[in-house]
Design a protein around this motif. Structure first.
Motif, PDB file in Angstrom:
ATOM      1  N   ARG A   1       0.842  -1.192   0.000  1.00 29.23           N
ATOM      2  CA  ARG A   1       0.000   0.000   0.000  1.00 29.23           C
ATOM      3  C   ARG A   1       0.884   1.252   0.000  1.00 29.23           C
ATOM      4  O   ARG A   1       1.782   1.384   0.835  1.00 29.23           O
ATOM      5  CB  ARG A   1      -0.893  -0.022   1.229  1.00 29.23           C
ATOM      6  CG  ARG A   1      -1.986   1.031   1.268  1.00 29.23           C
ATOM      7  CD  ARG A   1      -2.709   0.952   2.607  1.00 29.23           C
ATOM      8  NE  ARG A   1      -3.883   1.809   2.645  1.00 29.23           N
ATOM      9  CZ  ARG A   1      -5.133   1.387   2.478  1.00 29.23           C
ATOM     10  NH1 ARG A   1      -5.349   0.086   2.257  1.00 29.23           N
ATOM     11  NH2 ARG A   1      -6.145   2.234   2.544  1.00 29.23           N
ATOM     12  N   PRO A   2       0.663   2.207  -0.897  1.00 26.43           N
ATOM     13  CA  PRO A   2       1.551   3.389  -0.967  1.00 26.43           C
ATOM     14  C   PRO A   2       1.459   4.293   0.259  1.00 26.43           C
ATOM     15  O   PRO A   2       2.462   4.881   0.664  1.00 26.43           O
ATOM     16  CB  PRO A   2       1.084   4.109  -2.237  1.00 26.43           C
ATOM     17  CG  PRO A   2      -0.289   3.596  -2.506  1.00 26.43           C
ATOM     18  CD  PRO A   2      -0.332   2.199  -1.990  1.00 26.43           C
ATOM     19  N   GLU A   3       0.280   4.412   0.861  1.00 25.27           N
ATOM     20  CA  GLU A   3       0.123   5.272   2.037  1.00 25.27           C
ATOM     21  C   GLU A   3      -0.804   4.604   3.047  1.00 25.27           C
ATOM     22  O   GLU A   3      -1.812   3.997   2.662  1.00 25.27           O
ATOM     23  CB  GLU A   3      -0.457   6.634   1.646  1.00 25.27           C
ATOM     24  CG  GLU A   3       0.466   7.488   0.812  1.00 25.27           C
ATOM     25  CD  GLU A   3      -0.125   8.872   0.558  1.00 25.27           C
ATOM     26  OE1 GLU A   3      -1.148   9.193   1.193  1.00 25.27           O
ATOM     27  OE2 GLU A   3       0.431   9.606  -0.274  1.00 25.27           O
ATOM     28  N   LEU A   4      -0.450   4.712   4.328  1.00 26.93           N
ATOM     29  CA  LEU A   4      -1.290   4.194   5.404  1.00 26.93           C
ATOM     30  C   LEU A   4      -2.141   5.319   5.972  1.00 26.93           C
ATOM     31  O   LEU A   4      -1.802   6.510   5.845  1.00 26.93           O
ATOM     32  CB  LEU A   4      -0.425   3.593   6.508  1.00 26.93           C
ATOM     33  CG  LEU A   4       0.370   2.341   6.154  1.00 26.93           C
ATOM     34  CD1 LEU A   4       1.208   1.904   7.345  1.00 26.93           C
ATOM     35  CD2 LEU A   4      -0.550   1.217   5.707  1.00 26.93           C
ATOM     36  N   PRO A   5      -3.258   4.970   6.632  1.00 25.43           N
ATOM     37  CA  PRO A   5      -4.045   6.003   7.321  1.00 25.43           C
ATOM     38  C   PRO A   5      -3.183   6.690   8.379  1.00 25.43           C
ATOM     39  O   PRO A   5      -2.197   6.119   8.858  1.00 25.43           O
ATOM     40  CB  PRO A   5      -5.187   5.205   7.949  1.00 25.43           C
ATOM     41  CG  PRO A   5      -5.268   3.942   7.158  1.00 25.43           C
ATOM     42  CD  PRO A   5      -3.878   3.649   6.732  1.00 25.43           C
ATOM     43  N   PRO A   6      -3.505   7.922   8.758  1.00 29.83           N
ATOM     44  CA  PRO A   6      -2.713   8.640   9.775  1.00 29.83           C
ATOM     45  C   PRO A   6      -2.643   7.856  11.082  1.00 29.83           C
ATOM     46  O   PRO A   6      -3.579   7.160  11.464  1.00 29.83           O
ATOM     47  CB  PRO A   6      -3.484   9.961   9.956  1.00 29.83           C
ATOM     48  CG  PRO A   6      -4.267  10.121   8.702  1.00 29.83           C
ATOM     49  CD  PRO A   6      -4.628   8.749   8.257  1.00 29.83           C
ATOM     50  N   GLY A   7      -1.511   7.979  11.747  1.00 28.03           N
ATOM     51  CA  GLY A   7      -1.343   7.340  13.043  1.00 28.03           C
ATOM     52  C   GLY A   7      -0.467   6.106  12.976  1.00 28.03           C
ATOM     53  O   GLY A   7       0.007   5.691  11.916  1.00 28.03           O
TER      54      GLY A   7
ATOM     55  N   SER B   1     -13.770  -3.887   5.883  1.00 27.45           N
ATOM     56  CA  SER B   1     -13.232  -2.670   6.509  1.00 27.45           C
ATOM     57  C   SER B   1     -11.875  -2.873   7.165  1.00 27.45           C
ATOM     58  O   SER B   1     -11.467  -2.061   8.005  1.00 27.45           O
ATOM     59  CB  SER B   1     -14.232  -2.098   7.533  1.00 27.45           C
ATOM     60  OG  SER B   1     -15.461  -1.777   6.907  1.00 27.45           O
ATOM     61  N   LEU B   2     -11.155  -3.933   6.805  1.00 29.05           N
ATOM     62  CA  LEU B   2      -9.755  -4.052   7.204  1.00 29.05           C
ATOM     63  C   LEU B   2      -8.917  -3.225   6.236  1.00 29.05           C
ATOM     64  O   LEU B   2      -9.285  -3.049   5.067  1.00 29.05           O
ATOM     65  CB  LEU B   2      -9.292  -5.504   7.174  1.00 29.05           C
ATOM     66  CG  LEU B   2     -10.008  -6.505   8.096  1.00 29.05           C
ATOM     67  CD1 LEU B   2      -9.405  -7.892   7.925  1.00 29.05           C
ATOM     68  CD2 LEU B   2      -9.936  -6.071   9.542  1.00 29.05           C
ATOM     69  N   THR B   3      -7.784  -2.745   6.706  1.00 33.26           N
ATOM     70  CA  THR B   3      -6.861  -2.019   5.838  1.00 33.26           C
ATOM     71  C   THR B   3      -5.835  -3.004   5.297  1.00 33.26           C
ATOM     72  O   THR B   3      -5.058  -3.597   6.062  1.00 33.26           O
ATOM     73  CB  THR B   3      -6.138  -0.899   6.608  1.00 33.26           C
ATOM     74  OG1 THR B   3      -7.117   0.013   7.117  1.00 33.26           O
ATOM     75  CG2 THR B   3      -5.177  -0.152   5.700  1.00 33.26           C
ATOM     76  N   VAL B   4      -5.857  -3.206   3.987  1.00 32.28           N
ATOM     77  CA  VAL B   4      -4.904  -4.122   3.359  1.00 32.28           C
ATOM     78  C   VAL B   4      -3.593  -3.366   3.154  1.00 32.28           C
ATOM     79  O   VAL B   4      -3.559  -2.332   2.485  1.00 32.28           O
ATOM     80  CB  VAL B   4      -5.446  -4.658   2.024  1.00 32.28           C
ATOM     81  CG1 VAL B   4      -4.452  -5.632   1.412  1.00 32.28           C
ATOM     82  CG2 VAL B   4      -6.799  -5.333   2.230  1.00 32.28           C
TER      83      VAL B   4
ATOM     84  N   TYR C   1       3.918  -6.291  13.339  1.00 32.75           N
ATOM     85  CA  TYR C   1       4.860  -5.177  13.411  1.00 32.75           C
ATOM     86  C   TYR C   1       4.068  -3.872  13.446  1.00 32.75           C
ATOM     87  O   TYR C   1       2.861  -3.842  13.174  1.00 32.75           O
ATOM     88  CB  TYR C   1       5.840  -5.196  12.234  1.00 32.75           C
ATOM     89  CG  TYR C   1       5.198  -5.158  10.867  1.00 32.75           C
ATOM     90  CD1 TYR C   1       4.925  -3.948  10.232  1.00 32.75           C
ATOM     91  CD2 TYR C   1       4.875  -6.346  10.197  1.00 32.75           C
ATOM     92  CE1 TYR C   1       4.350  -3.912   8.976  1.00 32.75           C
ATOM     93  CE2 TYR C   1       4.293  -6.318   8.942  1.00 32.75           C
ATOM     94  CZ  TYR C   1       4.031  -5.104   8.330  1.00 32.75           C
ATOM     95  OH  TYR C   1       3.450  -5.071   7.096  1.00 32.75           O
ATOM     96  N   THR C   2       4.757  -2.802  13.778  1.00 31.99           N
ATOM     97  CA  THR C   2       4.132  -1.483  13.878  1.00 31.99           C
ATOM     98  C   THR C   2       4.505  -0.647  12.660  1.00 31.99           C
ATOM     99  O   THR C   2       5.657  -0.661  12.211  1.00 31.99           O
ATOM    100  CB  THR C   2       4.577  -0.770  15.158  1.00 31.99           C
ATOM    101  OG1 THR C   2       4.202  -1.574  16.282  1.00 31.99           O
ATOM    102  CG2 THR C   2       3.923   0.597  15.274  1.00 31.99           C
ATOM    103  N   ALA C   3       3.551   0.065  12.116  1.00 32.14           N
ATOM    104  CA  ALA C   3       3.801   0.931  10.961  1.00 32.14           C
ATOM    105  C   ALA C   3       2.887   2.142  11.051  1.00 32.14           C
ATOM    106  O   ALA C   3       1.853   2.115  11.726  1.00 32.14           O
ATOM    107  CB  ALA C   3       3.560   0.164   9.662  1.00 32.14           C
ATOM    108  N   GLY C   4       3.253   3.205  10.376  1.00 31.90           N
ATOM    109  CA  GLY C   4       2.422   4.391  10.360  1.00 31.90           C
ATOM    110  C   GLY C   4       3.244   5.664  10.411  1.00 31.90           C
ATOM    111  O   GLY C   4       4.480   5.635  10.522  1.00 31.90           O
TER     112      GLY C   4
END
Length: 518
Positions: free
Chosen positions: A280-286, A467-470, A504-507
């Motif tokens: 995914r090119p961009e993740l939701p904020p946070g 409604s999961l974020t792929v 893992y953590t991302a954002g």
């Protein structure tokens, strides 16, 4: 010895190869003699799949060629003599015998439990029946044939030969019951009792594992090395066993178009498998916790796919016949959802037409349909297809799945690794491979792989719709998501379940988010 004497010795040793009749004649002689492939294969010391190749265009070499030629000459002599001495046989008896054989063939066209019923198409212009060669008004699974046994009463000796462009008759001939072969080097039938029924295909796996353990005094590591080495031939023998009594024959060595042949010895053919490799090119904020899910038994599940039965035939035009399968030259539609879902054809640098497999085409057509409307339909330019079924490898798949499930339940890692090797190597070596000479179906290899990719893509769509974020989709078995995935996918080790591979953590709040996602 002089140089010329040495050359003369070599020439004497080579000799001339035995002459063989055309492929169709080879099969006709065997069938007129009422011999099964398994019987002839055992006599020649080869596998039924190898014999099938000889009846479909390949030629044996060396000593086995001489033996095969001797057998065919003998059958021809006996059948010719038998015809001369029975010219007074009443025509009614010959017709009745033909009708009985046709009835047996027609009875196999009924739907088997658990299988999809073949669609019957009425033909405006009669086509040669694949069973007897006479004009037929119906087509089943892409092949013209008589549905009424009375229509197939032509004398086999008078059956016209099919043209090179006609659908392959071989794919519609029911398999006769074949005696089981060995798995793990162990005979499944005692000598002298060739037609005794085995206890079942699943037992072949169990017996192979126990034989390997016994041969190595319980040394699991040594037994595993032996079983993994034998995974390919054992998978082929298991396939033979699961195909006993099946409606369609496995055509092991059909003619293959150039697009399915490697361009160089170490190169690739022209088929695009649509392997996803997307992030995914961009993740939701946070800051987010990402779960990497492992899809169990991806290639095992992909064995259930539409596989072409006979020789691939060329066609042009935009129509897609769902009763057939193969490879297609298409111009893929534009994909406008790359920010949330991977492109169904994978990551491709060059625009324009490309050759894709049946699962990829069906996925695109599905996504362009009224249910999803995610893209325009692909433009089909030309195709190589044959009549198809989704259930050709279904019994084979179920036996392996059940053995896998049992091994997991019993904590039997040895059997589990053996079964995994059987289905993964079966798929990877059915193309141009020196490790599997019994099956040459690069079209099947590409189709099964693409089906695994399509299955993963549909799981990504399911996650997105829930409604999961792929976040990522990779290969056949890796899906990264953000959210409560357990409400969407069941957790476990079964082929219908998923398991956690990593978290893992991302954002935006994680400075090393890019590095953590690599």
């Amino acid at each position: 010895m002089s140089d010329f004497d040495a050359i003369d010795s070599l020439l004497d040793a080579v000799g001339s190869q035995a002459e063989l009749p055309p492929c169709q004649v080879r099969r006709e002689l065997r069938e007129r003699a009422r011999l099964s492939k398994a019987q002839v294969a055992r006599a020649l010391g080869v596998s039924p799949s190898t014999l099938s190749g000889w009846e479909n265009g390949r030629d044996p070499a060396g000593e086995v060629r001489t033996k095969y030629a001797y057998l065919l000459d003998g059958l021809n002599a006996k059948l010719t003599t038998g015809t001369e001495t029975t010219t007074a046989e009443p025509a009614e008896e010959r017709s009745a015998a033909s009708g009985t054989a046709a009835a047996a063939v027609a009875s196999t066209l009924s739907t088997e439990p658990g299988q999809d019923e073949d669609e019957v198409e009425s033909l405006a212009v009669p086509e040669p029946c694949v069973l007897c060669g006479r004009p037929a008004q119906q087509r089943v699974a892409g092949f013209a044939q008589h549905l009424d046994p009375s229509g197939c009463q032509a004398d086999p000796a008078q059956t016209p030969k099919s043209s090179p462009t006609a659908p392959s008759a071989r794919a519609q001939v029911p398999r006769t019951a074949r005696p089981p072969r060995s798995v793990g080097g162990k005979d499944t039938v005692p000598r002298g009792r060739a037609f005794q029924e085995p206890s079942g295909p699943a037992d072949l796996i169990h017996e192979a594992v126990h034989a390997a353990l016994a041969a190595h005094q319980g040394d699991v590591e040594a037994a595993s090395a032996v079983l993994l080495k034998r995974a390919i031939p054992d998978a082929m023998r298991l396939l033979d066993e699961t195909r006993k009594g099946a409606r369609y024959d496995v055509i092991a060595h059909p003619w293959i178009p150039d697009i399915l042949k490697k361009q160089t010895s170490r190169g690739a053919d022209q088929i695009w498998e649509a392997r996803p490799k997307w992030t995914r090119p961009e993740l939701p904020p946070g800051k987010h916790e990402v779960t990497a899910l492992d899809i169990n038994g991806a290639y095992l599940s992909a064995l259930k796919t539409h596989l072409p039965l006979g020789q691939l035939e060329h066609s042009t035009g935009f129509a897609h016949d769902r009763r057939r399968a193969g490879v297609h030259l298409i111009t893929p539609p534009a994909w406008e959802h790359d920010t949330v879902l991977p492109n169904p054809i994978g990551q491709r640098d060059e625009p324009g037409p490309l050759w894709v497999t049946e699962p990829t085409l069906r996925l695109l057509l599905r996504l362009s349909g009224p249910k999803h409307r995610l893209c325009e339909p692909p433009e089909i330019h030309e195709s190589y297809t044959s009549g198809a079924t989704e259930n050709l490898l279904e019994k084979f798949r179920i036996v392996l799945k059940d053995a896998r499930d049992t091994a997991i339940a019993d904590g039997d890692d040895l059997t589990l690794e053996y079964v995994k090797a059987m289905y993964s190597k079966f798929v990877s070596t059915m193309g141009e491979s020196n490790y599997n000479r019994e099956l040459y179906r690069p079209d099947w290899m590409h189709i099964i792989r693409s089906q695994a990719f399509a299955n993963l893509w549909m799981k990504a769509l399911k996650a997105h719709d829930a409604s999961l974020t792929v976040v990522r989709a990779m290969g056949t078995d890796e899906l990264h998501v953000i959210g409560d995935w357990r409400r969407v996918f069941p957790e476990g080790r079964g082929v219908t379940e998923v398991k956690v591979k990593d978290t893992y953590t991302a954002g935006t709040d994680a400075e090393a988010s890019t590095g953590e996602m690599q």
